[in-house]
Design an enzyme around this catalytic site. Structure first.
Site, mmCIF file in Angstrom:
data_model
loop_
_atom_site.group_PDB
_atom_site.id
_atom_site.type_symbol
_atom_site.label_atom_id
_atom_site.label_comp_id
_atom_site.label_asym_id
_atom_site.label_seq_id
_atom_site.Cartn_x
_atom_site.Cartn_y
_atom_site.Cartn_z
ATOM 1 N N ASP A 175 -73.564 -12.820 -25.538
ATOM 2 C CA ASP A 175 -74.981 -12.479 -25.539
ATOM 3 C C ASP A 175 -75.460 -12.663 -24.104
ATOM 4 O O ASP A 175 -75.598 -13.790 -23.634
ATOM 5 C CB ASP A 175 -75.758 -13.384 -26.498
ATOM 6 C CG ASP A 175 -77.220 -12.965 -26.653
ATOM 7 O OD1 ASP A 175 -77.809 -12.487 -25.657
ATOM 8 O OD2 ASP A 175 -77.774 -13.105 -27.746
ATOM 9 N N HIS A 176 -75.705 -11.562 -23.408
ATOM 10 C CA HIS A 176 -75.935 -11.669 -21.972
ATOM 11 C C HIS A 176 -77.211 -12.442 -21.636
ATOM 12 O O HIS A 176 -77.362 -12.944 -20.522
ATOM 13 C CB HIS A 176 -75.961 -10.283 -21.319
ATOM 14 C CG HIS A 176 -77.162 -9.452 -21.630
ATOM 15 N ND1 HIS A 176 -77.228 -8.619 -22.727
ATOM 16 C CD2 HIS A 176 -78.352 -9.324 -21.001
ATOM 17 C CE1 HIS A 176 -78.399 -8.008 -22.749
ATOM 18 N NE2 HIS A 176 -79.096 -8.426 -21.719
ATOM 19 N N LYS B 250 -78.346 -15.659 -18.302
ATOM 20 C CA LYS B 250 -79.440 -15.563 -17.333
ATOM 21 C C LYS B 250 -79.827 -16.960 -16.861
ATOM 22 O O LYS B 250 -79.881 -17.919 -17.626
ATOM 23 C CB LYS B 250 -80.644 -14.844 -17.954
ATOM 24 C CG LYS B 250 -80.358 -13.372 -18.258
ATOM 25 C CD LYS B 250 -81.555 -12.688 -18.849
ATOM 26 C CE LYS B 250 -81.272 -11.214 -19.139
ATOM 27 N NZ LYS B 250 -80.989 -10.445 -17.923
ATOM 28 N N ASP C 156 -81.503 -4.849 -32.297
ATOM 29 C CA ASP C 156 -81.053 -4.735 -30.919
ATOM 30 C C ASP C 156 -81.408 -5.954 -30.073
ATOM 31 O O ASP C 156 -80.637 -6.364 -29.209
ATOM 32 C CB ASP C 156 -81.654 -3.473 -30.283
ATOM 33 C CG ASP C 156 -81.052 -3.162 -28.929
ATOM 34 O OD1 ASP C 156 -79.816 -3.184 -28.813
ATOM 35 O OD2 ASP C 156 -81.817 -2.889 -27.978
ATOM 36 N N HIS D 106 -80.775 -11.839 -29.223
ATOM 37 C CA HIS D 106 -81.275 -12.422 -27.973
ATOM 38 C C HIS D 106 -82.392 -13.436 -28.207
ATOM 39 O O HIS D 106 -82.353 -14.559 -27.699
ATOM 40 C CB HIS D 106 -81.794 -11.325 -27.049
ATOM 41 C CG HIS D 106 -80.754 -10.334 -26.626
ATOM 42 N ND1 HIS D 106 -79.436 -10.668 -26.438
ATOM 43 C CD2 HIS D 106 -80.844 -9.006 -26.335
ATOM 44 C CE1 HIS D 106 -78.761 -9.594 -26.058
ATOM 45 N NE2 HIS D 106 -79.596 -8.591 -25.991
#
Length: 511
Positions: free
Chosen positions: A199-200, A204, A257, A262
């Site tokens: 999960d990008h 972060k 999405d 996220h």
């Protein structure tokens, strides 16, 4: 420029987090993700001297490229998308020597036999020692297909002391049932410790810094609870539309999405208890506790706690843009949501009574992702001319993108003879404080996968528990017609989203 002695693969120049010799295999290497994110991230790791010298990077896709054609394509992609700009020729020379390519269909066992032979050749020639990192940058339908075929040719087997890891891109299923099925299928071949669900957002800097801010600073944690926090807003706003991804997005929507993965991951970091240690198991355990404390939304309450929308034509920065139904590869009668808002409760000792509001949307006025922790108003002000309700409560804002940093709003007295109170800010920016740009999320996450650290990846029970929370929202929306489009591109979303907040006497932040 580098010299012959400071190759990005030189052991003497690397930092402490040194991956073992390995082969990285990217399935879907001809796709957009590989071009925009994966290859630039691997190149940037090489540029920072964080890759082992004993390494091979193998692209796998249906496109009939040779090794040299693959190298040419990847160099162009890196030049266009790397955060470091133009490719350094000397670094590229060492990087390109480790690029290989295998063409074939993902459901053809012969592809995996040829891949296995190439990897064994790399073990002998480049010293990769049998270690493998498989990255699934493909359509989700291929995830179980690739995993099963890797198992059939022995590429998932760690019995001889090597490691075999599988990195899986989202979406992790389309609902609870498909997520459970996917986890079951993967577990038939790979153990949970071998699976890295990426999960990008977790890569972060501001998301990672959230834990440091909470658990490394005593001034915040004593206030981080229902007694002092009125509510929390977590927003992922985009000014872009679907950008050519209409075929994928029309089958997904904003809830699948962005929100289910996220935003729930971010929420769990905001709300979790301090882990005993900052390691994978302890962090995941605390995150799962948070998600399990959120009651799943029931069908009959969806209208009260959730809102959805779809953008129509409008203007972004003064430029006219089409509505969602006019986008390429989108059904002209589509009922897919491009805006989702959800109110959830974390029913535990720390947070009971403090609501969390999540929203994710496309075609809002600006691009911004942030966490806003709204504190309660003071119970009483001793200043006779200043009623409590006229003072803005304290607000801590963590900016995830694009301007990574944090801001704290508090009340101060305006200079002068009267007691005139104003809200002021203390602001922290990564760029100005550390005088260097943040690395791309994929750089951090790829390096973590290479060294075997799964802390910033999603565990199977996190995925399934998150789906449990919203599964009935999807059921309710699938069984009812939507009055779309219901907000203009360039606006802040549908009225139903504002109503969701207004029912609680609150309102969304204007970013």
């Amino acid at each position: 420029m580098t010299t012959a002695s400071d190759s990005p693969f030189d052991l003497g120049w690397r930092l402490n987090r040194t991956p073992a010799p390995t082969a990285v295999v990217v399935f879907g290497a001809s796709g957009d993700l590989s071009h925009r994110k994966l290859m630039p991230a691997l190149y940037n790791l090489a540029l920072q001297q964080l890759l082992p010298p004993e390494m091979v990077i193998v692209g796998v896709a249906l496109t009939p490229w040779s090794d040299d054609e693959f190298r040419t394509e990847m160099k162009a992609a890196i030049s266009e998308h790397s955060r470091n700009g133009e490719v350094d020729d000397e670094v590229w020379h060492g990087f390109a020597q480790r690029l290989r390519y295998v063409s074939g269909s993902f459901d053809d066992l012969d592809l995996y036999q040829r891949l296995d032979a190439l990897l064994k050749e790399a073990d002998a020639d480049l010293g990769t020692r049998g270690n493998r990192l498989f990255y699934l940058a493909t359509a989700p339908t291929f995830f179980p297909v690739i995993a099963m075929n890797l198992g059939k040719v022995g590429l998932a087997d760690e019995s001889d002391g090597v490691y075999r890891r599988l990195v899986v891109e989202k979406p992790f299923g389309e609902d609870l049932a498909t997520a459970q099925a996917l986890n079951q299928e993967l577990s038939q071949v790979f153990a949970e410790a071998q699976v890295y669900r990426i999960d990008h957002y977790l890569g972060k800097e501001t998301v990672q810094n959230l834990m440091v801010l909470r658990f490394g600073n005593l001034i915040f944690e004593p206030l981080w609870n229902r007694r002092y926090v009125d509510h929390v807003q977590i927003t992922a706003a985009e000014d872009l539309g679907v950008e050519g991804r209409g075929g994928y997005y029309d089958g997904a929507g904003a809830l699948r999405d962005i929100l289910q993965n996220h935003l729930f991951q971010v929420l769990s970091l905001v709300a979790m208890e301090p882990p005993a240690r900052f390691d994978s198991r302890d962090v995941h355990d605390e995150k799962v506790k948070v998600l399990r404390a959120i009651p799943p939304v029931r069908v009959e309450e969806v209208a009260e706690v959730a809102a959805r929308g779809q953008y129509g034509p409008g203007y972004i920065a003064g430029v006219p843009v089409p509505g969602y139904r006019e986008e390429e590869k989108v059904d002209p009668n589509s009922n897919t949501e491009t805006f989702v808002a959800l109110k959830v409760r974390v029913e535990n000792w720390r947070w009971a009574g403090t609501p969390f509001y999540l929203r994710a949307a496309k075609r809002l006025p600006k691009r911004a992702t942030e966490i806003a922790v709204q504190f309660r108003s003071p119970p009483h002000l001793p200043f006779l001319e200043t009623p409590v309700e006229t003072v803005t409560p304290n607000l801590l804002t963590l900016r995830i993108q694009p301007d990574e940093g944090a801001s704290l709003k508090f009340v101060a007295k305006v200079p002068g003879p009267s007691v005139d109170l104003r809200t002021v800010s203390m602001d922290f920016s990564y760029g100005s404080s550390f005088l260097k740009g943040s690395p791309e999320a994929y750089e951090r996450l790829l390096l973590d996968a290479l060294v075997g650290d799964s802390t910033l990846f999603a565990r199977w029970d996190e995925v399934e528990t998150a789906w449990e929370i919203v599964d009935q929202v999807l059921t309710a929306w699938a069984g009812s017609a939507a009055d779309f489009p219901n907000y203009d591109a360039g606006s802040w979303g549908p009225e139903s989203s504002d109503d969701l907040m207004a029912r609680d006497g609150r309102r969304w932040r204007r970013l």
